[in-house]
Scaffold this active site. Sequence first.
Site, PDB file in Angstrom:
ATOM      1  N   TYR A  56       3.697   0.358  -2.744  1.00  0.00           N
ATOM      2  CA  TYR A  56       4.134   0.566  -4.114  1.00  0.00           C
ATOM      3  C   TYR A  56       3.918   2.030  -4.491  1.00  0.00           C
ATOM      4  O   TYR A  56       2.819   2.474  -4.778  1.00  0.00           O
ATOM      5  CB  TYR A  56       3.379  -0.342  -5.079  1.00  0.00           C
ATOM      6  CG  TYR A  56       3.551  -1.815  -4.810  1.00  0.00           C
ATOM      7  CD1 TYR A  56       4.636  -2.297  -4.067  1.00  0.00           C
ATOM      8  CD2 TYR A  56       2.629  -2.746  -5.292  1.00  0.00           C
ATOM      9  CE1 TYR A  56       4.786  -3.656  -3.815  1.00  0.00           C
ATOM     10  CE2 TYR A  56       2.776  -4.108  -5.056  1.00  0.00           C
ATOM     11  CZ  TYR A  56       3.857  -4.546  -4.309  1.00  0.00           C
ATOM     12  OH  TYR A  56       3.994  -5.889  -4.065  1.00  0.00           O
ATOM     13  N   SER A 204       6.848 -12.448  -8.624  1.00  0.00           N
ATOM     14  CA  SER A 204       8.069 -12.582  -9.432  1.00  0.00           C
ATOM     15  C   SER A 204       8.178 -13.967 -10.070  1.00  0.00           C
ATOM     16  O   SER A 204       9.235 -14.603 -10.011  1.00  0.00           O
ATOM     17  CB  SER A 204       9.315 -12.286  -8.588  1.00  0.00           C
ATOM     18  OG  SER A 204       9.306 -10.969  -8.117  1.00  0.00           O
TER      19      SER A 204
END
Length: 324
Positions: A56, A204
Amino acid sequence: MRQVSLAGLGVSRVGLGCMGMSALYTGKDTDEAESIRTLHRAIELGVTFLDTAERYGPFTNEELLGRALAGRRDEVVLATKFGLMSHIGRGGGRVVDGHPDNVRAAIDGSLSRLGTDHIDLYYLHRVDTTIPIEDTVGAMAELVAAGKVRHLGLSEAAPATIRRAHAVHPITALQSEYSLWTRDPEAEVLPTLRELGIGLVPFSPLGRGFLTGHITSPDGFDDDDFRKGNPRFTGDNFTANLEIVRVVREVAVEASATPAQVALAWLLTQGDDVVPIPSTKRVARLEENAGAVALTLTPGQLDRLTAIAPPAGDRYADMSQVGH
């Protein structure tokens, strides 16, 4: 915030995915100060299961958490991931690398960036099909023996791979996409996890923001937003998938809740071994998501949500790196 156990690892009932603070959805409104406020507010609320990855940024999200958690490391359960970057020259850029030497090379960078001497839950970010999973997990187990890692995890792995990995060293959690937007784990993955006593950490859980009801058109995505080219957010697929949001919105009105809270509340009913990590970089959204833990849906509402048809379009434009 209630605590639950992932194969012996105590975590908050919902966690916080930190990816969006630094990568993929950042757009033009990245605000480190707000991200740090969000992390500190999460600790205040008891949302102490924090998820990041070396990829990330790359690296910037781990660095952000390191700064935010300075002096507060012991207040959180820290999870990070390796395996979508090579530190030993196997390819360039984004590359799946589960080589044992890459395992050993990756960990010290994450520890340094996060400002800690151990990772609570260390995941293989994607399965490297060129390396036996036994070799990768064997090297990860060495990190446990060395005290650098407390628990091991996998991400987006298939049932057979999970079994082989678990035979080498106990796997604490599998991180995979799971929500009203993606029900794939229910058929084979979740039963395998429960047979082996492994927890599921859905990433998610709000369908990359779709289930919040705030996304009404794909036109607003910045060019660097991952969703701009995602099959579920483009063309006719996007229009068809609005039907999912319609049902979630209806239930939210009945329950005096937000669509995000309804989507998370449904997921929480799937078992205490299912611990979602909704991602946000804003305090208000964090507080909204945490409120889902107190929301009770009626049996009829749960049935309507469960009956929602699968979304149109694949989860990724390239599905080659999942399900191995």
